[in-house]
Design an enzyme around this catalytic site. Structure first.
Site, mmCIF file in Angstrom:
data_model
loop_
_atom_site.group_PDB
_atom_site.id
_atom_site.type_symbol
_atom_site.label_atom_id
_atom_site.label_comp_id
_atom_site.label_asym_id
_atom_site.label_seq_id
_atom_site.Cartn_x
_atom_site.Cartn_y
_atom_site.Cartn_z
ATOM 1 N N HIS A 19 0.841 -1.203 0.000
ATOM 2 C CA HIS A 19 0.000 0.000 0.000
ATOM 3 C C HIS A 19 0.880 1.259 0.000
ATOM 4 O O HIS A 19 0.611 2.211 -0.720
ATOM 5 C CB HIS A 19 -0.862 0.050 1.271
ATOM 6 C CG HIS A 19 -1.932 -0.992 1.367
ATOM 7 N ND1 HIS A 19 -2.023 -1.868 2.424
ATOM 8 C CD2 HIS A 19 -2.978 -1.302 0.546
ATOM 9 C CE1 HIS A 19 -3.079 -2.644 2.265
ATOM 10 N NE2 HIS A 19 -3.666 -2.345 1.123
ATOM 11 N N LYS A 43 -17.000 -7.321 6.012
ATOM 12 C CA LYS A 43 -15.817 -8.101 5.609
ATOM 13 C C LYS A 43 -15.141 -8.775 6.803
ATOM 14 O O LYS A 43 -14.138 -9.447 6.633
ATOM 15 C CB LYS A 43 -14.804 -7.186 4.910
ATOM 16 C CG LYS A 43 -14.915 -7.196 3.389
ATOM 17 C CD LYS A 43 -13.652 -6.612 2.783
ATOM 18 C CE LYS A 43 -13.556 -6.842 1.298
ATOM 19 N NZ LYS A 43 -12.289 -6.337 0.756
ATOM 20 N N ARG A 92 -2.107 -5.373 -8.732
ATOM 21 C CA ARG A 92 -1.064 -6.386 -8.602
ATOM 22 C C ARG A 92 -1.132 -7.341 -9.782
ATOM 23 O O ARG A 92 -0.532 -7.133 -10.808
ATOM 24 C CB ARG A 92 -1.224 -7.158 -7.288
ATOM 25 C CG ARG A 92 -0.610 -6.491 -6.094
ATOM 26 C CD ARG A 92 -1.189 -6.997 -4.813
ATOM 27 N NE ARG A 92 -2.621 -6.766 -4.791
ATOM 28 C CZ ARG A 92 -3.394 -6.954 -3.741
ATOM 29 N NH1 ARG A 92 -2.874 -7.399 -2.624
ATOM 30 N NH2 ARG A 92 -4.674 -6.697 -3.788
ATOM 31 N N SER A 130 -2.798 -7.805 2.403
ATOM 32 C CA SER A 130 -3.106 -7.765 3.837
ATOM 33 C C SER A 130 -3.490 -9.161 4.326
ATOM 34 O O SER A 130 -3.108 -9.563 5.427
ATOM 35 C CB SER A 130 -4.266 -6.803 4.114
ATOM 36 O OG SER A 130 -3.934 -5.503 3.730
HETATM 37 P P1 ADP Z 1 -9.793 -3.509 -0.849
HETATM 38 O O1 ADP Z 1 -10.525 -4.372 0.121
HETATM 39 O O2 ADP Z 1 -10.548 -2.274 -1.234
HETATM 40 O O3 ADP Z 1 -9.226 -4.224 -2.044
HETATM 41 P P2 ADP Z 1 -7.067 -3.359 0.130
HETATM 42 O O4 ADP Z 1 -6.603 -2.735 1.405
HETATM 43 O O5 ADP Z 1 -6.894 -4.814 -0.038
HETATM 44 O O6 ADP Z 1 -8.587 -2.919 -0.006
HETATM 45 O O7 ADP Z 1 -6.357 -2.649 -1.103
HETATM 46 C C1 ADP Z 1 -6.444 -1.250 -1.306
HETATM 47 C C2 ADP Z 1 -5.766 -0.919 -2.625
HETATM 48 O O8 ADP Z 1 -4.368 -1.151 -2.528
HETATM 49 C C3 ADP Z 1 -6.260 -1.775 -3.794
HETATM 50 O O9 ADP Z 1 -6.284 -0.979 -4.958
HETATM 51 C C4 ADP Z 1 -5.202 -2.847 -3.913
HETATM 52 O O10 ADP Z 1 -5.128 -3.375 -5.226
HETATM 53 C C5 ADP Z 1 -3.969 -2.041 -3.541
HETATM 54 N N1 ADP Z 1 -2.896 -2.905 -3.055
HETATM 55 C C6 ADP Z 1 -2.910 -3.733 -1.990
HETATM 56 N N2 ADP Z 1 -1.732 -4.392 -1.864
HETATM 57 C C7 ADP Z 1 -0.952 -3.974 -2.894
HETATM 58 C C8 ADP Z 1 0.369 -4.286 -3.359
HETATM 59 N N3 ADP Z 1 1.124 -5.199 -2.748
HETATM 60 N N4 ADP Z 1 0.837 -3.650 -4.460
HETATM 61 C C9 ADP Z 1 0.048 -2.758 -5.083
HETATM 62 N N5 ADP Z 1 -1.200 -2.421 -4.730
HETATM 63 C C10 ADP Z 1 -1.695 -3.019 -3.656
#
Ligand code: ADP
Length: 165
Positions: A19, A43, A92, A130
């Site tokens: 992130h 969730k 990703r 995460s």
């Molecule tokens: P959500 O439940 O909305 O997907 P996340 O916290 O999982 O929330 O992800 C928030 C954003 O950050 C999303 O656009 C996700 O693709 C991006 N993201 C999460 N991990 C990574 C990573 N390792 N590299 C790039 N983008 C990421």
């Protein structure tokens, strides 16, 4: 010239270096980024929204142009309330693409004025999520390389530390 501001929404349960990588790189395109933590009790998150916001604030304390907030309900309503026109998301793998495409399409139909801007993950973080971090921490694995220190501590607090046998 008016400031370019983006909203970076997500669950951030918890924030990872993946992130933060998107955030850091987003700052080369946007003057300000508002991280918006989705209050998504459906969730069944590990961290409460307050904990997630707090960890994000700690992890971004060194970045002046970043603010951390939370929201409930539709993202487009939140973005409009903030008077921002751009949503920032990270991509990703191919699996992210389909999901992100759907969200971006729905948001576009709900409010055509809002654009979604995607940044590709750095190779280094392409595997990082995460959920993977939570799984590793739950079984006592080290997440030191994957999350900022306050998050590592919070995970140890939630799951306890593996005894060093
Ligand atoms: P959500 O439940 O909305 O997907 P996340 O916290 O999982 O929330 O992800 C928030 C954003 O950050 C999303 O656009 C996700 O693709 C991006 N993201 C999460 N991990 C990574 C990573 N390792 N590299 C790039 N983008 C990421």
């Amino acid at each position: 010239m008016s400031e370019r501001i983006a909203v970076y929404p997500g669950s951030f349960d918890p924030v990872t270096y993946g992130h933060l990588d998107i955030l850091q790189r987003g700052l080369s395109v946007f003057d300000q980024i508002i991280i918006a933590v989705l209050n998504n009790s459906s969730k069944n998150p590990l961290f409460t929204v307050e904990e997630r916001v707090d960890l994000l604030k700690k992890a971004t304390a060194h970045l002046d142009s970043v603010t951390v907030d939370s929201f409930e309900g539709l993202l487009v309503d939140y973005v409009q309330k903030k008077k921002v026109g751009i949503v920032l998301r990270g991509l990703r793998a191919i699996s992210d693409f389909e999901y992100e495409l759907q969200i971006a399409a729905i948001n576009k139909s709900l409010n055509p004025k809002i654009e979604t801007c995607f940044m590709m993950t750095s190779n280094h973080y392409s595997f990082l999520s995460s959920s993977m971090v939570k799984e590793a921490a739950m079984y006592g694995g080290s997440v030191h390389e994957l999350v900022p220190e306050p998050v590592e501590k919070a995970l140890v607090h939630k799951f306890g530390k593996r005894s060093s046998v």
